[in-house]
Scaffold this active site. Structure first.
Site, PDB file in Angstrom:
ATOM      1  CE1 TYR A 142      -3.612  -2.495   0.392  1.00  0.00           C
ATOM      2  CE2 TYR A 142      -4.666  -0.481   1.136  1.00  0.00           C
ATOM      3  CZ  TYR A 142      -4.756  -1.779   0.679  1.00  0.00           C
ATOM      4  OH  TYR A 142      -5.993  -2.353   0.510  1.00  0.00           O
ATOM      5  CE  LYS A 192       1.495 -16.890  -2.817  1.00  0.00           C
ATOM      6  NZ  LYS A 192       1.057 -18.226  -3.332  1.00  0.00           N
ATOM      7  CG  ASP A 225      -1.865 -19.729  -1.855  1.00  0.00           C
ATOM      8  OD1 ASP A 225      -1.260 -19.850  -0.764  1.00  0.00           O
ATOM      9  OD2 ASP A 225      -1.489 -20.299  -2.897  1.00  0.00           O
ATOM     10  CG  ASP A 249      -8.104  -4.739   1.403  1.00  0.00           C
ATOM     11  OD1 ASP A 249      -9.029  -4.321   2.135  1.00  0.00           O
ATOM     12  OD2 ASP A 249      -8.076  -4.549   0.178  1.00  0.00           O
ATOM     13  CG  ASP A 253     -13.632  -7.104   2.102  1.00  0.00           C
ATOM     14  OD1 ASP A 253     -13.480  -6.432   3.130  1.00  0.00           O
ATOM     15  OD2 ASP A 253     -14.075  -6.637   1.031  1.00  0.00           O
TER      16      ASP A 253
HETATM   17  C1  IPM Z   1     -10.469  -1.336   3.860  1.00  0.00           C
HETATM   18  C2  IPM Z   1     -10.724  -0.653   2.548  1.00  0.00           C
HETATM   19  C3  IPM Z   1      -9.606   0.327   2.285  1.00  0.00           C
HETATM   20  C4  IPM Z   1      -8.342  -0.464   2.080  1.00  0.00           C
HETATM   21  C5  IPM Z   1      -9.827   1.333   1.167  1.00  0.00           C
HETATM   22  C6  IPM Z   1     -11.118   2.087   1.313  1.00  0.00           C
HETATM   23  C7  IPM Z   1      -8.667   2.284   1.045  1.00  0.00           C
HETATM   24  O1  IPM Z   1     -10.877  -1.599   1.545  1.00  0.00           O
HETATM   25  O2  IPM Z   1     -10.361  -0.626   4.872  1.00  0.00           O
HETATM   26  O3  IPM Z   1     -10.398  -2.554   3.886  1.00  0.00           O
HETATM   27  O4  IPM Z   1      -8.060  -0.953   0.973  1.00  0.00           O
HETATM   28  O5  IPM Z   1      -7.602  -0.616   3.054  1.00  0.00           O
HETATM   29 MG    MG Z   2     -10.938  -3.610   2.248  1.00  0.00          MG
END
Ligand code: IPM
Ligand code: MG
Length: 368
Positions: A142, A192, A225, A249, A253
């Site tokens: 990032y 990884k 993975d 990230d 999710d």
């Molecule tokens: C998260 C989001 C952020 C990220 C974005 C909005 C910059 O997806 O907080 O997971 O990628 O970290």
């Molecule tokens: Mg995210």
């Protein structure tokens, strides 16, 4: 003594409307539990861009540095897709994380009993699930240099760099081990190492921190993975997962959706302790700004309300009050209240964002 300070940054999309509900909860704790906060509010993301031409002004950044905790709604929306990269709403959030040095991002994935049927996985795979993903938040691909889009011969090349120093890995590993000790004492580290040198170093440093200072915690390593696969296969094998910024990230999710409740999950981003001993901290829901449903009263305010519960626990030493709030949320869910995102069956009637907030406040009252 002055009240603890809280900076609220509602942001974009559904951010402002869920924050209205969080305010009700904050006011309740002030009125009924004597927990008063000095609350200020400011702009971030697209809202800040619209007003000031930048997704985060220096003044707001300074405020964020000076308060006890920041509570953020969400940033981004299609309206801002055309903007130059440097002023996109997301840059505001990334600047907060980076300049406040919030390196440990705690993302719980918890399956609420009342919602176990709502997961895309079988009920027995997710019922009772309670894992914590710790995502490194201020380094890795990032932020690594070099980055950019450059011309090479007759075509362009997009470049990002995965980069981790030993100290960056060391400190987030410590956060994971400390947290594991307060939970089920198990850490799985994901990278990884089979293809990336940064992963090799990650694995080595995590193992060293473990062997030297946390030998009592059970540690395992997994390729990220395979970790994603195991998360879908049998998520209850995990307690704490520690991983880098990008893998975290993605994995968070996926883990959030396992619980059937992306709209329900909070997060805490913590940095080093301040002079008062509390960590620098920013709290935000895991979900995004959901521009497609913004302003319609459809948003689920629970993730943001639970983010405030995390603030009570990690920034304000109010663990019992945090539990009180979490139980109020569980109660309204057990009572069958559902915002639109939580409705599986045809014909079921959702409650609005405001009705959900009011019900949680009523449940808090009932719990006194
Ligand atoms: C998260 C989001 C952020 C990220 C974005 C909005 C910059 O997806 O907080 O997971 O990628 O970290
Ligand atoms: Mg995210």
């Amino acid at each position: 003594m002055s009240n603890p300070s809280l900076l609220i940054l509602p942001g974009d999309g559904i951010g402002p409307e869920v924050m209205v509900e969080v305010r009700k909860v904050i006011n309740w704790f002030g009125a009924k539990r004597g927990l008063k906060f000095d609350v200020s509010e400011d702009l971030v993301g697209g809202a800040a861009y619209d007003a000031h031409g930048t997704p985060l002004t220096d003044e707001t950044m300074e405020k964020a540095q000076s308060v006890d905790a920041v509570l953020l709604g969400a940033v981004g929306g299609p309206k801002y897709d055309v903007l130059d990269f440097s002023v996109k709403p997301e840059r505001g959030l990334l600047r907060l994380r980076k300049e406040m040095d919030l390196y440990a991002n705690l993302r719980p994935a918890q399956c609420f009993d009342a919602l176990a049927d709502f997961s895309s996985l079988k009920k027995d795979v997710v019922a009772g699930l309670d894992i914590m993903i710790i995502r490194e938040l201020t380094s890795g691909i990032y932020f690594g240099e070099p980055r950019g889009i450059v011309q090479e011969g007759n075509e362009r090349v997009g470049i990002n760099t995965q980069r981790y120093t030993e100290s960056e890995i060391d400190r987030v590993a410590r956060s994971a081990f400390e947290l594991a000790r307060k939970r089920n004492n198990k850490v799985c580290s994901m990278e990884k190492a089979n293809v990336m040198e940064s992963g090799v170093l990650w694995r080595e440093v995590v193992q060293k921190v473990h062997d030297e200072d946390y030998p009592d915690v059970e540690l395992s390593h997994m390729y990220a993975d395979a970790g994603a696969m195991q998360l879908c296969r049998w998520p209850k094998q995990f307690d704490v997962i520690v991983t880098d910024n990008l893998f975290g990230d993605l994995l968070s999710d996926a883990a959030a959706m396992l619980t059937g409740s992306l709209g329900m999950l909070p997060s805490a981003s913590l940095g080093a302790p301040m002079a008062n001993g509390r960590p620098k901290a920013l709290y935000e829901p895991v979900h995004g700004s959901a521009p497609d449903i913004a302003g319609q009263g459809k948003a689920n305010p629970i993730a943001c309300i639970l983010s405030f519960a995390m603030a009570l626990r990690y920034s304000f030493d109010q663990g019992e009050e945090a539990t009180r709030l979490e139980q109020a949320v569980e109660k309204v869910l057990a009572d069958g209240l559902r915002t639109a995102d939580l409705l599986g069956e045809e014909g079921a009637q959702p409650v609005t964002t405001a009705e959900m907030g009011d019900a949680i406040v009523a449940a808090l009252d009932a719990g006194l």
